[in-house]
Design a protein around this motif. Structure first.
Motif, PDB file in Angstrom:
ATOM      1  N   ALA A 166       0.835  -1.208   0.000  1.00 45.81           N
ATOM      2  CA  ALA A 166       0.000   0.000   0.000  1.00 45.81           C
ATOM      3  C   ALA A 166       0.870   1.258   0.000  1.00 45.81           C
ATOM      4  O   ALA A 166       0.546   2.263  -0.657  1.00 45.81           O
ATOM      5  CB  ALA A 166      -0.926  -0.013   1.226  1.00 45.81           C
ATOM      6  N   LEU A 167       1.987   1.194   0.713  1.00 50.14           N
ATOM      7  CA  LEU A 167       2.910   2.323   0.747  1.00 50.14           C
ATOM      8  C   LEU A 167       3.473   2.593  -0.646  1.00 50.14           C
ATOM      9  O   LEU A 167       3.554   3.753  -1.083  1.00 50.14           O
ATOM     10  CB  LEU A 167       4.041   2.012   1.730  1.00 50.14           C
ATOM     11  CG  LEU A 167       5.105   3.086   1.957  1.00 50.14           C
ATOM     12  CD1 LEU A 167       4.502   4.325   2.590  1.00 50.14           C
ATOM     13  CD2 LEU A 167       6.229   2.538   2.845  1.00 50.14           C
ATOM     14  N   ILE A 168       3.834   1.547  -1.357  1.00 48.13           N
ATOM     15  CA  ILE A 168       4.349   1.697  -2.726  1.00 48.13           C
ATOM     16  C   ILE A 168       3.313   2.383  -3.612  1.00 48.13           C
ATOM     17  O   ILE A 168       3.638   3.293  -4.390  1.00 48.13           O
ATOM     18  CB  ILE A 168       4.719   0.326  -3.323  1.00 48.13           C
ATOM     19  CG1 ILE A 168       5.871  -0.321  -2.548  1.00 48.13           C
ATOM     20  CG2 ILE A 168       5.074   0.457  -4.805  1.00 48.13           C
ATOM     21  CD1 ILE A 168       7.187   0.381  -2.685  1.00 48.13           C
ATOM     22  N   GLU A 169       2.054   1.948  -3.493  1.00 48.49           N
ATOM     23  CA  GLU A 169       0.998   2.513  -4.342  1.00 48.49           C
ATOM     24  C   GLU A 169       0.764   3.989  -4.042  1.00 48.49           C
ATOM     25  O   GLU A 169       0.340   4.751  -4.918  1.00 48.49           O
ATOM     26  CB  GLU A 169      -0.300   1.723  -4.152  1.00 48.49           C
ATOM     27  CG  GLU A 169      -0.189   0.240  -4.511  1.00 48.49           C
ATOM     28  CD  GLU A 169       0.385   0.005  -5.901  1.00 48.49           C
ATOM     29  OE1 GLU A 169       0.092   0.799  -6.824  1.00 48.49           O
ATOM     30  OE2 GLU A 169       1.143  -0.972  -6.071  1.00 48.49           O
ATOM     31  N   LEU A 182      12.760  -0.406   4.764  1.00 58.21           N
ATOM     32  CA  LEU A 182      13.470   0.361   3.733  1.00 58.21           C
ATOM     33  C   LEU A 182      13.916  -0.557   2.597  1.00 58.21           C
ATOM     34  O   LEU A 182      13.721  -0.234   1.411  1.00 58.21           O
ATOM     35  CB  LEU A 182      14.674   1.065   4.365  1.00 58.21           C
ATOM     36  CG  LEU A 182      15.570   1.914   3.461  1.00 58.21           C
ATOM     37  CD1 LEU A 182      16.237   3.018   4.267  1.00 58.21           C
ATOM     38  CD2 LEU A 182      16.654   1.081   2.782  1.00 58.21           C
ATOM     39  N   GLN A 183      14.522  -1.691   2.935  1.00 55.64           N
ATOM     40  CA  GLN A 183      15.031  -2.599   1.913  1.00 55.64           C
ATOM     41  C   GLN A 183      13.900  -3.184   1.065  1.00 55.64           C
ATOM     42  O   GLN A 183      14.023  -3.310  -0.156  1.00 55.64           O
ATOM     43  CB  GLN A 183      15.825  -3.731   2.579  1.00 55.64           C
ATOM     44  CG  GLN A 183      17.125  -3.274   3.226  1.00 55.64           C
ATOM     45  CD  GLN A 183      18.141  -2.756   2.220  1.00 55.64           C
ATOM     46  OE1 GLN A 183      18.115  -3.115   1.052  1.00 55.64           O
ATOM     47  NE2 GLN A 183      19.042  -1.897   2.671  1.00 55.64           N
ATOM     48  N   GLN A 184      12.789  -3.526   1.700  1.00 53.26           N
ATOM     49  CA  GLN A 184      11.656  -4.078   0.953  1.00 53.26           C
ATOM     50  C   GLN A 184      11.064  -3.043   0.009  1.00 53.26           C
ATOM     51  O   GLN A 184      10.734  -3.360  -1.148  1.00 53.26           O
ATOM     52  CB  GLN A 184      10.582  -4.565   1.933  1.00 53.26           C
ATOM     53  CG  GLN A 184      11.014  -5.760   2.777  1.00 53.26           C
ATOM     54  CD  GLN A 184       9.918  -6.195   3.722  1.00 53.26           C
ATOM     55  OE1 GLN A 184       8.853  -6.655   3.295  1.00 53.26           O
ATOM     56  NE2 GLN A 184      10.153  -6.037   5.015  1.00 53.26           N
ATOM     57  N   VAL A 185      10.935  -1.799   0.481  1.00 56.09           N
ATOM     58  CA  VAL A 185      10.397  -0.741  -0.373  1.00 56.09           C
ATOM     59  C   VAL A 185      11.357  -0.464  -1.531  1.00 56.09           C
ATOM     60  O   VAL A 185      10.930  -0.285  -2.678  1.00 56.09           O
ATOM     61  CB  VAL A 185      10.136   0.539   0.444  1.00 56.09           C
ATOM     62  CG1 VAL A 185       9.815   1.716  -0.474  1.00 56.09           C
ATOM     63  CG2 VAL A 185       8.998   0.314   1.432  1.00 56.09           C
ATOM     64  N   ALA A 186      12.658  -0.436  -1.259  1.00 57.61           N
ATOM     65  CA  ALA A 186      13.641  -0.174  -2.316  1.00 57.61           C
ATOM     66  C   ALA A 186      13.538  -1.207  -3.426  1.00 57.61           C
ATOM     67  O   ALA A 186      13.560  -0.869  -4.617  1.00 57.61           O
ATOM     68  CB  ALA A 186      15.050  -0.168  -1.724  1.00 57.61           C
ATOM     69  N   ALA A 187      13.387  -2.471  -3.042  1.00 58.18           N
ATOM     70  CA  ALA A 187      13.309  -3.544  -4.043  1.00 58.18           C
ATOM     71  C   ALA A 187      12.052  -3.416  -4.895  1.00 58.18           C
ATOM     72  O   ALA A 187      12.092  -3.642  -6.119  1.00 58.18           O
ATOM     73  CB  ALA A 187      13.336  -4.899  -3.339  1.00 58.18           C
ATOM     74  N   ARG A 188      10.940  -3.056  -4.288  1.00 52.43           N
ATOM     75  CA  ARG A 188       9.672  -2.975  -5.037  1.00 52.43           C
ATOM     76  C   ARG A 188       9.539  -1.659  -5.807  1.00 52.43           C
ATOM     77  O   ARG A 188       8.830  -1.597  -6.819  1.00 52.43           O
ATOM     78  CB  ARG A 188       8.489  -3.120  -4.085  1.00 52.43           C
ATOM     79  CG  ARG A 188       8.460  -4.450  -3.336  1.00 52.43           C
ATOM     80  CD  ARG A 188       7.148  -4.612  -2.594  1.00 52.43           C
ATOM     81  NE  ARG A 188       7.208  -5.681  -1.608  1.00 52.43           N
ATOM     82  CZ  ARG A 188       6.159  -6.112  -0.911  1.00 52.43           C
ATOM     83  NH1 ARG A 188       4.973  -5.564  -1.097  1.00 52.43           N
ATOM     84  NH2 ARG A 188       6.308  -7.085  -0.022  1.00 52.43           N
ATOM     85  N   LEU A 189      10.201  -0.625  -5.310  1.00 53.86           N
ATOM     86  CA  LEU A 189      10.047   0.693  -5.930  1.00 53.86           C
ATOM     87  C   LEU A 189      10.908   0.838  -7.184  1.00 53.86           C
ATOM     88  O   LEU A 189      10.520   1.525  -8.136  1.00 53.86           O
ATOM     89  CB  LEU A 189      10.417   1.775  -4.900  1.00 53.86           C
ATOM     90  CG  LEU A 189      10.098   3.225  -5.241  1.00 53.86           C
ATOM     91  CD1 LEU A 189       8.600   3.409  -5.488  1.00 53.86           C
ATOM     92  CD2 LEU A 189      10.574   4.144  -4.111  1.00 53.86           C
ATOM     93  N   ALA A 190      12.059   0.205  -7.191  1.00 53.51           N
ATOM     94  CA  ALA A 190      13.019   0.387  -8.293  1.00 53.51           C
ATOM     95  C   ALA A 190      12.414   0.205  -9.679  1.00 53.51           C
ATOM     96  O   ALA A 190      12.634   1.048 -10.569  1.00 53.51           O
ATOM     97  CB  ALA A 190      14.214  -0.548  -8.090  1.00 53.51           C
TER      98      ALA A 190
END
Length: 638
Positions: free
Chosen positions: A455-458, A481-489
């Motif tokens: 949900a944060l990514i969206e 942070l690491q999980q968001v970085a992987a999905r955001l890239a």
């Protein structure tokens, strides 16, 4: 004298004649008057000044006009350098008279000529890369006047060779050093004794307080004014220094220095070599017994696990085994004498931590990638700090942009025992209503929910598209942070700069230079980071920054508050989180021409009653829950 202080900040005053484009700021003048009144009345002052107030001039001007011996204590070495190299030269020009000013840092910030000479002679084994770095340091050593290693720009700040060219409280030979007459630390301290104004940092103040490093203790009795800048950091720094700490790195450094001294001074004592090598093996074995992942753990983990208890017993025995040959060898050389002193101090420290059962202390451990640290931290420092303030008749001023919670100073004052201090605050001169927008997205799940990260990514992707990158994403957890970085890239076209992949300074330099980057950071990026202009136009915070409830120090303090009949959440966790959020939000607007959007994705901000306290503590920005308002804001300002 009050009239003179006010005159300094007038539109046609002394500052205006020296500072290009100077604009009077009523809050700056009001703070300067409050500091002047504190000096006159000898009453402690808690002074909160919003970003852009110009608080450094506000406290420096009355100090210099009153001509009182002043100790300025900053939170970081960067601010120390800024005061010394930028702010004070302006005031020297404005006052048109010489100022006796000294910059004093901790021992490890200065070149040690004795250790550098030994390193160049091959006293310690070095890799080829480190030899090249050492040669560059040696060339600089021949021309430096101060020995401040911050002058060196062609050797990385964290290069492994630096500990061989500097000293610390453990390995410094003090007055027994053959190069004592040329010592840069001694020179800096002599200059500080003679100066009207001395700039130090929190760590140096607390090191002196804890009597581990008596380097400038002789200054305190003569000081008339102590100014603590970035004061919101002081309680945590003081807690670290007032306790005991045993680190694997200290033990490994001792073993390394002992082996070097053995080769140079006592090659006929193989028991010395055997003891040092046995200590090295024991420290490495101990690290393998502790949890592999970096973490902070409760001492009860050690008490419940026989392997950990046995490891600490074996570590103490290894120190004792090394102490015996060192005692015999100590008279041969000052280096061996120093190692013997160090092994005794480490033995005492480790015993103090392992055997202490006093309820006034918190025992805990910390693991790092290659090392570990054992701690004994004070439960409460308020009483000790009051006694420390009593060592001098000086007036104390505490200042920062974030000391209050919804306009009140109780939390900060309680931590340091400042019940009799006057509190005053001045809002930032920035026009947040027109410069900033606060976006709180709808429909976010609880931060503990499995679906929160997606949900944060969206939420983040359309914001970053609207801001064209130019954003900080601030997290309370490195894992998130690491999980968001992987999905955001794969979702955005802007470069991602992720904390941990490169040094902090390099990340910030790259972020500023690129102009459209997205930087993901945790605690160290929430404060003390200043990026002016369009390069930083958006700050996104994943959740309210409550400290991890499993942290052993926090847990012990919360239990103590509860035993005293108070509410630990209301009295400690909540105000600490509010101040942390204010620090993170403060990264956004750093200049009168800055514009930007603050995004806080935690639904508790509106769902919980305590959310109002967070909202009331933030600058007066326009608020929205509609992404279209964010897109329109950036369309109009970028």
């Amino acid at each position: 004298m009050m009239d003179e202080v006010k005159r300094f900040f007038l539109e046609e005053g002394p500052l205006a004649r020296v500072v290009p484009g100077y604009q009077p700021r009523p809050a700056q003048c009001a703070m300067a008057v409050a500091v002047a009144e504190a000096i006159t009345e000898k009453q402690p002052l808690i002074a909160e000044a919003g970003t852009g107030t110009g608080k450094t001039f506000a406290y420096l001007v009355p100090s210099l006009l009153f001509d009182v011996k002043t100790l300025v204590v900053t939170g970081t070495k960067n601010l120390q350098d800024q005061l010394f190299t930028k702010d004070l030269p302006v005031l020297r020009q404005t006052l048109q008279r010489p100022l006796r000013v000294a910059l004093l840092k901790g021992r490890a910030n200065y070149l040690c000529l004795e250790r550098l000479e030994k390193a160049l002679e091959g006293y310690w084994p070095l890799a080829a890369r480190d030899v090249a770095s050492l040669q560059r340091i040696a060339r600089w050593a021949r021309r430096t006047a101060t020995g401040d290693i911050a002058e060196v720009d062609d050797v990385e700040e964290n290069a492994p060779v630096w500990p061989l060219a500097t000293s610390n409280v453990d390995n410094c030979l003090g007055q027994d050093c053959p190069r004592a007459a040329d010592c840069f630390v001694f020179k800096a301290r002599r200059q500080a004794q003679e100066a009207q104004l001395v700039i130090i940092n929190h760590h140096l103040l607390c090191a002196d307080w804890s009597i581990r490093d008596n380097g400038f203790g002789e200054l305190l009795p003569d000081v008339e004014l102590v100014i603590i800048d970035e004061a919101h950091q002081l309680a945590e720094t003081a807690s670290d220094f007032l306790g005991s700490r045993f680190s694997a790195r200290q033990a490994m450094d001792l073993a390394s220095d002992t082996l070097a001294a053995y080769r140079a001074e006592a090659a006929d004592m193989p028991t010395l070599r055997d003891g040092a090598e046995a200590l090295q093996r024991m420290v490495l074995a101990a690290r393998r017994v502790f949890p592999e992942e970096p973490m902070r753990g409760d001492w009860q983990d050690i008490a419940r696990q026989a392997p950990l208890q046995q490891t600490l017993v074996a570590l103490r025995e290894a120190l004792e085994a090394l102490a015996a040959p060192l005692q015999i060898a100590a008279p041969r050389a000052k280096t061996l004498e120093s190692c013997y002193k160090r092994v005794g101090e480490l033995r005492t420290c480790l015993a103090e931590i392992c055997e202490d059962h006093d309820a006034r202390w918190i025992r805990w451990y910390e693991t790092h990638r290659k090392t570990f640290t054992l701690h004994r931290t004070p439960l409460d420092i308020a009483g000790e700090f009051r006694r420390f303030m009593g060592y001098t008749k000086a007036t104390w001023v505490f200042t920062s942009a974030t000391l209050s919670v919804a306009g009140r100073f109780e939390h900060f004052a309680r931590q340091l025992g400042l019940g009799d201090a006057r509190g005053a605050r001045w809002e930032s001169p920035f026009d947040y209503a027109s410069q900033a927008l606060f976006y709180h997205p709808r429909g976010m799940p609880q931060p503990s929910a499995p679906e929160f990260i997606q949900a944060l990514i969206e939420v983040v992707v359309p914001v970053l598209q609207a801001s064209q990158g130019r954003a900080f994403l601030l997290f309370t957890s490195h894992s998130v942070l690491q999980q968001v970085a992987a999905r955001l890239a794969p979702r955005i076209d802007y470069p991602l700069l992720v904390q941990g992949e490169r040094p902090k300074a390099t990340l910030l330099e790259t972020f500023r230079a690129h102009g459209h980057a997205v930087l993901l950071g945790t605690a160290s990026f929430w404060e003390g980071v200043d990026v002016k202009g369009e390069a930083l136009s958006c700050v996104i915070i994943d959740k309210l920054p409550f400290a991890a409830p499993g942290d052993p120090v926090l847990k012990a303090r919360l239990d103590a508050i509860k035993r005293r009949g108070r509410n630990p959440f209301i009295d400690y966790q909540l105000p600490a989180a509010v101040i942390a959020l204010r620090q993170g939000a403060g990264r956004l607007i750093r200049d009168a021409t800055d514009c930007g959007v603050l995004v806080v994705c935690d639904p508790r901000l509106l769902q919980q009653s305590y959310g109002r306290l967070f909202l009331d503590s933030l600058p007066p920005m326009r608020r929205t829950r509609d992404i279209a308002d964010v897109q329109n804001f950036f369309a109009e300002t970028l």
